[in-house]
Motif scaffolding. Structure first.
Motif, PDB file in Angstrom:
ATOM      1  N   ASN A 128       0.800  -1.228   0.000  1.00  0.00           N
ATOM      2  CA  ASN A 128       0.000   0.000   0.000  1.00  0.00           C
ATOM      3  C   ASN A 128       0.831   1.276   0.000  1.00  0.00           C
ATOM      4  OD1 ASN A 128      -2.756  -0.985   0.016  1.00  0.00           O
ATOM      5  ND2 ASN A 128      -2.301  -1.836   2.024  1.00  0.00           N
ATOM      6  N   ILE A 129       2.147   1.151  -0.017  1.00  0.00           N
ATOM      7  CA  ILE A 129       2.986   2.345  -0.156  1.00  0.00           C
ATOM      8  C   ILE A 129       2.718   2.967  -1.524  1.00  0.00           C
ATOM      9  CG2 ILE A 129       5.366   3.177  -0.337  1.00  0.00           C
ATOM     10  CD1 ILE A 129       6.187   1.031   1.656  1.00  0.00           C
ATOM     11  N   SER A 130       2.458   4.244  -1.564  1.00  0.00           N
ATOM     12  CA  SER A 130       2.055   4.910  -2.810  1.00  0.00           C
ATOM     13  C   SER A 130       3.099   4.737  -3.914  1.00  0.00           C
ATOM     14  CB  SER A 130       1.809   6.397  -2.552  1.00  0.00           C
ATOM     15  OG  SER A 130       2.974   7.025  -2.029  1.00  0.00           O
ATOM     16  N   LEU A 131       4.366   4.788  -3.554  1.00  0.00           N
ATOM     17  CA  LEU A 131       5.440   4.631  -4.538  1.00  0.00           C
ATOM     18  C   LEU A 131       5.379   3.255  -5.193  1.00  0.00           C
ATOM     19  CD1 LEU A 131       8.031   6.073  -5.618  1.00  0.00           C
ATOM     20  CD2 LEU A 131       9.304   4.817  -3.884  1.00  0.00           C
ATOM     21  N   VAL A 132       5.124   2.228  -4.385  1.00  0.00           N
ATOM     22  CA  VAL A 132       5.042   0.860  -4.902  1.00  0.00           C
ATOM     23  C   VAL A 132       3.789   0.694  -5.763  1.00  0.00           C
ATOM     24  CG1 VAL A 132       4.825  -1.577  -4.253  1.00  0.00           C
ATOM     25  CG2 VAL A 132       6.352  -0.086  -2.967  1.00  0.00           C
ATOM     26  N   LYS A 133       2.650   1.200  -5.283  1.00  0.00           N
ATOM     27  CA  LYS A 133       1.394   1.066  -6.013  1.00  0.00           C
ATOM     28  C   LYS A 133       1.461   1.757  -7.378  1.00  0.00           C
ATOM     29  CE  LYS A 133      -2.508   1.449  -3.796  1.00  0.00           C
ATOM     30  NZ  LYS A 133      -3.569   1.988  -2.904  1.00  0.00           N
ATOM     31  N   LYS A 134       2.042   2.955  -7.388  1.00  0.00           N
ATOM     32  CA  LYS A 134       2.131   3.719  -8.639  1.00  0.00           C
ATOM     33  C   LYS A 134       3.003   2.997  -9.660  1.00  0.00           C
ATOM     34  CE  LYS A 134       3.497   8.238 -10.456  1.00  0.00           C
ATOM     35  NZ  LYS A 134       4.074   9.574 -10.116  1.00  0.00           N
ATOM     36  N   SER A 135       4.168   2.535  -9.213  1.00  0.00           N
ATOM     37  CA  SER A 135       5.081   1.828 -10.115  1.00  0.00           C
ATOM     38  C   SER A 135       4.473   0.520 -10.597  1.00  0.00           C
ATOM     39  CB  SER A 135       6.415   1.556  -9.400  1.00  0.00           C
ATOM     40  OG  SER A 135       7.318   0.903 -10.257  1.00  0.00           O
ATOM     41  N   LEU A 136       3.773  -0.171  -9.707  1.00  0.00           N
ATOM     42  CA  LEU A 136       3.147  -1.447 -10.063  1.00  0.00           C
ATOM     43  C   LEU A 136       2.080  -1.247 -11.138  1.00  0.00           C
ATOM     44  CD1 LEU A 136       3.129  -4.458  -9.326  1.00  0.00           C
ATOM     45  CD2 LEU A 136       1.362  -3.956  -7.647  1.00  0.00           C
ATOM     46  N   ILE A 137       1.279  -0.204 -10.993  1.00  0.00           N
ATOM     47  CA  ILE A 137       0.229   0.089 -11.978  1.00  0.00           C
ATOM     48  C   ILE A 137       0.845   0.417 -13.335  1.00  0.00           C
ATOM     49  CG2 ILE A 137      -1.568   1.763 -12.601  1.00  0.00           C
ATOM     50  CD1 ILE A 137      -2.218   1.933  -9.592  1.00  0.00           C
ATOM     51  N   GLN A 138       1.952   1.173 -13.328  1.00  0.00           N
ATOM     52  CA  GLN A 138       2.630   1.532 -14.575  1.00  0.00           C
ATOM     53  C   GLN A 138       3.151   0.292 -15.289  1.00  0.00           C
ATOM     54  OE1 GLN A 138       5.629   4.307 -13.320  1.00  0.00           O
ATOM     55  NE2 GLN A 138       4.264   6.073 -13.428  1.00  0.00           N
ATOM     56  N   LYS A 139       3.788  -0.602 -14.528  1.00  0.00           N
ATOM     57  CA  LYS A 139       4.335  -1.810 -15.141  1.00  0.00           C
ATOM     58  C   LYS A 139       3.235  -2.742 -15.627  1.00  0.00           C
ATOM     59  CE  LYS A 139       8.374  -0.336 -14.529  1.00  0.00           C
ATOM     60  NZ  LYS A 139       9.068   0.216 -15.715  1.00  0.00           N
ATOM     61  N   GLN A 140       2.174  -2.852 -14.857  1.00  0.00           N
ATOM     62  CA  GLN A 140       1.059  -3.700 -15.272  1.00  0.00           C
ATOM     63  C   GLN A 140       0.435  -3.160 -16.564  1.00  0.00           C
ATOM     64  OE1 GLN A 140      -1.321  -3.654 -11.706  1.00  0.00           O
ATOM     65  NE2 GLN A 140      -0.577  -5.658 -11.031  1.00  0.00           N
ATOM     66  N   SER A 141       0.283  -1.839 -16.639  1.00  0.00           N
ATOM     67  CA  SER A 141      -0.288  -1.218 -17.836  1.00  0.00           C
ATOM     68  C   SER A 141       0.588  -1.483 -19.054  1.00  0.00           C
ATOM     69  CB  SER A 141      -0.447   0.294 -17.624  1.00  0.00           C
ATOM     70  OG  SER A 141      -1.304   0.561 -16.552  1.00  0.00           O
ATOM     71  N   PHE A 142       1.903  -1.392 -18.849  1.00  0.00           N
ATOM     72  CA  PHE A 142       2.845  -1.624 -19.949  1.00  0.00           C
ATOM     73  C   PHE A 142       2.712  -3.041 -20.491  1.00  0.00           C
ATOM     74  CE2 PHE A 142       6.921  -3.269 -21.390  1.00  0.00           C
ATOM     75  CZ  PHE A 142       7.272  -2.354 -22.368  1.00  0.00           C
ATOM     76  N   PHE A 143       2.706  -4.018 -19.594  1.00  0.00           N
ATOM     77  CA  PHE A 143       2.660  -5.414 -20.043  1.00  0.00           C
ATOM     78  C   PHE A 143       1.280  -5.820 -20.534  1.00  0.00           C
ATOM     79  CE2 PHE A 143       6.568  -5.689 -17.463  1.00  0.00           C
ATOM     80  CZ  PHE A 143       7.403  -6.202 -18.438  1.00  0.00           C
ATOM     81  N   LEU A 144       0.241  -5.195 -20.010  1.00  0.00           N
ATOM     82  CA  LEU A 144      -1.097  -5.454 -20.549  1.00  0.00           C
ATOM     83  C   LEU A 144      -1.198  -4.970 -21.991  1.00  0.00           C
ATOM     84  CD1 LEU A 144      -3.353  -4.554 -17.477  1.00  0.00           C
ATOM     85  CD2 LEU A 144      -3.127  -6.809 -18.552  1.00  0.00           C
ATOM     86  N   LEU A 145      -0.572  -3.833 -22.257  1.00  0.00           N
ATOM     87  CA  LEU A 145      -0.530  -3.318 -23.626  1.00  0.00           C
ATOM     88  C   LEU A 145       0.251  -4.260 -24.534  1.00  0.00           C
ATOM     89  CD1 LEU A 145      -1.210  -1.041 -25.599  1.00  0.00           C
ATOM     90  CD2 LEU A 145       0.904   0.111 -24.868  1.00  0.00           C
ATOM     91  N   GLN A 146       1.391  -4.741 -24.021  1.00  0.00           N
ATOM     92  CA  GLN A 146       2.185  -5.706 -24.783  1.00  0.00           C
ATOM     93  C   GLN A 146       1.376  -6.972 -25.066  1.00  0.00           C
ATOM     94  OE1 GLN A 146       5.921  -5.780 -25.504  1.00  0.00           O
ATOM     95  NE2 GLN A 146       5.423  -3.615 -25.554  1.00  0.00           N
ATOM     96  N   ASP A 147       0.640  -7.419 -24.076  1.00  0.00           N
ATOM     97  CA  ASP A 147      -0.164  -8.623 -24.232  1.00  0.00           C
ATOM     98  C   ASP A 147      -1.254  -8.426 -25.279  1.00  0.00           C
ATOM     99  OD1 ASP A 147      -0.854 -11.340 -23.192  1.00  0.00           O
ATOM    100  OD2 ASP A 147      -2.722 -10.336 -22.648  1.00  0.00           O
TER     101      ASP A 147
END
Length: 284
Positions: free
Chosen positions: A149-168
């Motif tokens: 729940n640390i904002s830094l972790v959540k923000k980075s996680l969402i960015q990476k998930q979005s990137f790989f979802l786009l790749q998928d």
């Protein structure tokens, strides 16, 4: 003990035998301090709560730093949150910080330390000292939830998930197009129609297999891409690490002997001072 008043020439200088006599005459004080300290150390050791040690190695955003795109290039690993970043956000884990961090289990935490790995950027080593062995697992789970729940972790996680979802999605579209091309080729080949010059069905099949492999890899990355995960099983000491009764009693014994000897010479010095005053008054 009889005292002799030394003259100005140093008559009767103190020898080792004099020290021995002082210790012998004061043995009751030394023994009293010694046994009192031992008893006190034993009582304190048994009254202190038992403290157990738990250790766990966590991976911060596993799969993020080593993730690769469709062309095999490393994804922008600078944007990944590292263990050092998390450690910096958490700061010093003192009592007040632990109360805010571990709302349900902070009461059982005696001490907690975290450290990052000098070479592996995603590794965070956590050491917990708790007064209840059965709650160490709960402490680790709540600590991991806090990191998630640390904002830094959540923000980075969402960015990476979005990137790989786009790749998928892009891979899914390519696979769909490639499969349609393959079906069209098969129909034309069955009906004996002329196939486009330069079209190689074998290369197309190889491309489809490659795309399927990359899609499988990205789907696995999406499954592994978490805020925090446990690298290895949790270690919990079976026996309490504190209080160390043997150490406490040993230290108490050594210190009590030291104090007892000093006390013996202090008492001896007071006696001599009183004797000198009495001797000087009697001469007068």
């Amino acid at each position: 003990m009889d005292y002799q008043i030394r003259d100005q020439n140093g008559y009767g200088e103190i020898s080792l035998y004099d020290y021995f006599i002082v210790l012998k005459n004061s043995k009751k004080y030394i023994l009293f301090v010694f046994f009192s300290s031992i008893i006190f150390a034993v009582i304190v050791s048994y009254l202190q709560p038992k403290v157990y040690r738990g250790e766990v190695v966590l991976s911060i955003m596993p799969g993020c730093v080593a993730a690769r795109d469709m062309k095999g290039n490393l994804v922008d690993s600078v944007g990944c949150v590292t263990a050092r970043d998390v450690k910096s956000v958490l700061g010093k884990l003192d009592k007040d910080k632990l109360e805010n961090l571990l709302l349900k289990t902070h009461y059982a935490v005696y001490k907690m330390n975290i450290d990052d790995h000098p070479e592996q950027k995603d590794i965070l080593h956590v050491v917990i000292e708790a007064i209840n062995i059965d709650i160490i697992n709960d402490i680790i789970i709540e600590f991991m939830a806090y990191i998630d729940n640390i904002s830094l972790v959540k923000k980075s996680l969402i960015q990476k998930q979005s990137f790989f979802l786009l790749q998928d999605k892009e891979l899914s579209d390519l696979l769909e197009t490639s499969n349609e091309m393959m079906k069209t080729y098969d129909r034309m080949f069955i009906h004996g129609k002329i196939v486009f010059v330069g079209f190689n069905p074998l290369e197309l099949k190889m491309s489809i297999n490659y795309l399927k492999t990359k899609k499988f890899e990205i789907e696995n990355i999406l499954k592994q891409l978490k805020g925090v995960d446990i690298v290895d099983k949790i270690y919990i000491s079976k026996n309490p690490i504190k209080p160390n009764k043997t150490k406490n009693i040993s230290v108490a014994a050594i210190m009590s002997l030291f104090v007892g000897v000093i006390l013996a010479f202090v008492i001896e010095s007071i006696k001599k001072t009183k004797y000198r005053k009495f001797y000087n008054n009697s001469k007068d």
